[in-house]
Design an enzyme around this catalytic site. Structure first.
Site, PDB file in Angstrom:
ATOM      1  N   GLU A 198     -14.898  33.193  24.714  1.00 11.90           N
ATOM      2  CA  GLU A 198     -16.036  34.014  25.100  1.00 11.90           C
ATOM      3  C   GLU A 198     -16.051  34.233  26.603  1.00 11.90           C
ATOM      4  O   GLU A 198     -15.455  33.466  27.369  1.00 11.90           O
ATOM      5  CB  GLU A 198     -17.342  33.369  24.640  1.00 11.90           C
ATOM      6  CG  GLU A 198     -17.497  31.948  25.131  1.00 11.90           C
ATOM      7  CD  GLU A 198     -18.770  31.290  24.628  1.00 11.90           C
ATOM      8  OE1 GLU A 198     -18.994  31.298  23.413  1.00 11.90           O
ATOM      9  OE2 GLU A 198     -19.515  30.769  25.458  1.00 11.90           O
ATOM     10  N   CYS A 205     -18.257  35.450  33.945  1.00  8.60           N
ATOM     11  CA  CYS A 205     -17.865  34.063  33.695  1.00  8.60           C
ATOM     12  C   CYS A 205     -16.790  34.106  32.619  1.00  8.60           C
ATOM     13  O   CYS A 205     -17.054  34.526  31.495  1.00  8.60           O
ATOM     14  CB  CYS A 205     -19.082  33.269  33.248  1.00  8.60           C
ATOM     15  SG  CYS A 205     -18.669  31.573  32.806  1.00  8.60           S
ATOM     16  N   CYS A 210     -11.264  22.652  25.120  1.00 11.60           N
ATOM     17  CA  CYS A 210     -11.037  21.909  26.359  1.00 11.60           C
ATOM     18  C   CYS A 210     -10.685  20.467  26.010  1.00 11.60           C
ATOM     19  O   CYS A 210     -11.251  19.895  25.081  1.00 11.60           O
ATOM     20  CB  CYS A 210     -12.279  21.940  27.245  1.00 11.60           C
ATOM     21  SG  CYS A 210     -12.055  21.087  28.818  1.00 11.60           S
ATOM     22  N   CYS A 239     -16.092  16.278  27.786  1.00 11.31           N
ATOM     23  CA  CYS A 239     -17.423  15.950  28.319  1.00 11.31           C
ATOM     24  C   CYS A 239     -18.417  15.989  27.156  1.00 11.31           C
ATOM     25  O   CYS A 239     -18.442  16.946  26.381  1.00 11.31           O
ATOM     26  CB  CYS A 239     -17.834  16.939  29.408  1.00 11.31           C
ATOM     27  SG  CYS A 239     -16.633  17.018  30.752  1.00 11.31           S
ATOM     28  N   CYS A 255     -21.029  18.972  26.561  1.00 10.63           N
ATOM     29  CA  CYS A 255     -20.523  20.341  26.632  1.00 10.63           C
ATOM     30  C   CYS A 255     -19.989  20.790  25.268  1.00 10.63           C
ATOM     31  O   CYS A 255     -19.194  20.097  24.637  1.00 10.63           O
ATOM     32  CB  CYS A 255     -19.413  20.399  27.683  1.00 10.63           C
ATOM     33  SG  CYS A 255     -18.481  21.944  27.646  1.00 10.63           S
ATOM     34  N   CYS A 288     -22.933  26.742  27.223  1.00  8.21           N
ATOM     35  CA  CYS A 288     -21.663  27.415  27.474  1.00  8.21           C
ATOM     36  C   CYS A 288     -20.632  27.024  26.423  1.00  8.21           C
ATOM     37  O   CYS A 288     -20.468  25.856  26.116  1.00  8.21           O
ATOM     38  CB  CYS A 288     -21.158  26.963  28.841  1.00  8.21           C
ATOM     39  SG  CYS A 288     -20.757  28.319  29.871  1.00  8.21           S
TER      40      CYS A 288
HETATM   41  N1  SAH Z   1     -14.227  22.871  32.898  1.00  6.36           N
HETATM   42  C1  SAH Z   1     -14.790  23.288  34.123  1.00  6.36           C
HETATM   43  C2  SAH Z   1     -15.387  24.677  34.086  1.00  6.36           C
HETATM   44  C3  SAH Z   1     -16.080  25.105  32.826  1.00  6.36           C
HETATM   45  S1  SAH Z   1     -17.603  24.304  32.455  1.00  6.36           S
HETATM   46  C4  SAH Z   1     -15.797  22.284  34.587  1.00  6.36           C
HETATM   47  O1  SAH Z   1     -16.205  21.436  33.824  1.00  6.36           O
HETATM   48  O2  SAH Z   1     -16.176  22.362  35.763  1.00  6.36           O
HETATM   49  C5  SAH Z   1     -18.710  25.113  33.612  1.00  6.36           C
HETATM   50  C6  SAH Z   1     -19.906  24.259  34.026  1.00  6.36           C
HETATM   51  O3  SAH Z   1     -20.829  24.110  32.952  1.00  6.36           O
HETATM   52  C7  SAH Z   1     -19.511  22.858  34.457  1.00  6.36           C
HETATM   53  O4  SAH Z   1     -20.187  22.503  35.637  1.00  6.36           O
HETATM   54  C8  SAH Z   1     -19.995  22.036  33.290  1.00  6.36           C
HETATM   55  O5  SAH Z   1     -20.185  20.712  33.643  1.00  6.36           O
HETATM   56  C9  SAH Z   1     -21.251  22.762  32.911  1.00  6.36           C
HETATM   57  N2  SAH Z   1     -21.770  22.454  31.592  1.00  6.36           N
HETATM   58  C10 SAH Z   1     -21.085  22.112  30.490  1.00  6.36           C
HETATM   59  N3  SAH Z   1     -21.922  21.886  29.453  1.00  6.36           N
HETATM   60  C11 SAH Z   1     -23.167  22.106  29.918  1.00  6.36           C
HETATM   61  C12 SAH Z   1     -24.461  22.043  29.334  1.00  6.36           C
HETATM   62  N4  SAH Z   1     -24.624  21.710  28.066  1.00  6.36           N
HETATM   63  N5  SAH Z   1     -25.530  22.348  30.105  1.00  6.36           N
HETATM   64  C13 SAH Z   1     -25.358  22.693  31.412  1.00  6.36           C
HETATM   65  N6  SAH Z   1     -24.167  22.776  32.018  1.00  6.36           N
HETATM   66  C14 SAH Z   1     -23.075  22.474  31.282  1.00  6.36           C
HETATM   67 FE1  SF4 Z   2     -14.215  20.964  29.598  1.00  3.81          FE
HETATM   68 FE2  SF4 Z   2     -16.776  21.374  29.145  1.00  3.81          FE
HETATM   69 FE3  SF4 Z   2     -16.002  19.246  30.520  1.00  3.81          FE
HETATM   70 FE4  SF4 Z   2     -15.782  21.695  31.622  1.00  3.81          FE
HETATM   71  S1  SF4 Z   2     -17.686  20.646  31.044  1.00  3.81           S
HETATM   72  S2  SF4 Z   2     -14.260  20.043  31.616  1.00  3.81           S
HETATM   73  S3  SF4 Z   2     -15.304  22.897  29.787  1.00  3.81           S
HETATM   74  S4  SF4 Z   2     -15.521  19.643  28.375  1.00  3.81           S
END
Ligand code: SAH
Ligand code: SF4
Length: 343
Positions: A90, A103, A110, A114, A117, A334
């Protein structure tokens, strides 16, 4: 072959093997990246025989939109794309004031895992090629072109960890940055990483003018580790050390991202500890109330807690913005759309 996967020298060499004169590569490049043409027929300045050959040898899309969702805020459009192998990703267009921020994704899924996420919850499927990263930009560039508008900012914050797919991500950025092509200014890109330290060092040494964002979310190892498994490999102190080296080497300000989770990382004590950790570092903190995801029980912080977090940081010398959540109705975290589509 997806035509966006080729850099200019590769295209030139390929066309040479077709027996084409050397100026043809420039014509194709201009057609692709300046005129945003997306089918061989549009290359009206090329002979028919060459257009036919291009149609036989190249694919011009890389992705097709399968779902378009507009937020009720009227400013956010999210598109689900199907890649050529059927996987889905997306990308989001945000129209805030005069900005037209995209974006985009760098991977299907991934590997970083995390917990909060949606993309992390789905696991890793594969890297995107440089051409698939570019194709997302071209899609929206064409959409905006129809309204006499253009993309103003690109953030690599969609699905995936850009620094895990470093080569393809940087190739895409450099190709989009090419002055003879799309000519998108380096300073208008932001790449976001969960903290892959060796890649941060490499990025610093390559000295692009691209902005760097680092997802921190916790300032102590124990908590960060519980949210972000990557912290077991590169802990907070190693990460901040690499960030300091980055700022020293480039003179550029780092953005730290912090998803505010109720009762987990949104207390004044946490803000104070974060300010201590970042002391003297050229940076600012981008805090955003957590987007809820199905696989994570945590809740977003409250407005009041967010304001206290921000003022505590600022009183301790660290600038902070609280990002308002937009497009929540279509976004709900996201990567959530695509993680559902791929399952
Ligand atoms: N993988 C990279 C970029 C993609 S995620 C990274 O982690 O930086 C983009 C941003 O969204 C990151 O700062 C991530 O920590 C944040 N993010 C992921 N899940 C989220 C959520 N549920 N609520 C708010 N921010 C979130
Ligand atoms: Fe991957 Fe989501 Fe962690 Fe970014 S926040 S590194 S997209 S698992």
């Amino acid at each position: 072959m997806l035509i966006y996967d080729l850099d200019f020298p590769e295209l030139r060499e390929l066309l040479k093997t077709w027996g084409e004169p050397s100026f043809r590569a420039k014509q194709v490049w201009t057609g692709l990246y300046k005129n945003l043409w997306q089918s061989p027929e549009e290359f009206s300045d090329l002979p028919k025989s060459m257009r036919d050959k291009m149609a036989e040898n190249f694919r011009f899309s890389g992705l097709i939109p399968t779902l378009k969702l507009d937020s009720s805020d009227g400013q956010t459009r999210k598109t689900l794309f199907k890649l050529e192998d059927g996987r889905q990703i997306e990308a989001v267009l945000m129209r805030y004031d005069r900005r037209r921020t995209l974006c985009i994704s760098t991977q299907v899924g991934c590997a970083m895992g995390c917990t909060f996420c949606a993309t992390g919850q789905m696991g890793f499927t594969r890297h995107l090629t440089s051409g698939e990263i570019i194709a997302q930009v071209m899609y929206y560039a064409r959409l905006l072109q129809k309204e006499d508008q253009a993309v103003t900012n690109i953030v690599l914050m969609g699905m995936g960890e850009p620094f895990h797919n470093y080569t393809n991500t940087m190739a895409a950025i450099d190709r989009l940055n090419d002055q003879d092509g799309y000519n998108f200014g380096a300073r208008r890109f932001t790449v976001s990483t969960s903290g892959l330290v060796p890649a941060i060092r490499q990025f610093a040494s390559e000295k692009r003018q691209v902005n760097l964002a680092v997802s921190l979310h916790a300032s102590e190892n124990e908590l960060r580790q519980s949210m972000m498994p990557v912290n077991k490999r590169y802990d907070v102190h190693e990460l901040i050390k690499a960030c300091r080296e980055y700022v020293d080497a480039t003179g550029r300000r780092i953005t730290f991202e912090w998803a505010l989770i109720n009762g987990v990382n949104d207390t004044p004590e946490q803000a104070y500890k974060l300010a201590q950790l970042l002391k003297g570092l050229l940076c600012h903190v981008n805090a955003i109330p957590l987007n809820p995801t199905t696989g994570y029980a945590g809740k977003a912080t409250t407005r009041e807690q967010a304001d206290i977090f921000k003022s505590t940081l600022e009183q301790n010398g660290i600038p902070c913005t609280i990002r308002t959540r937009r497009g929540i109705d279509i976004q709900a975290g996201c990567g959530q759309l695509a993680s559902r589509a791929n399952s």
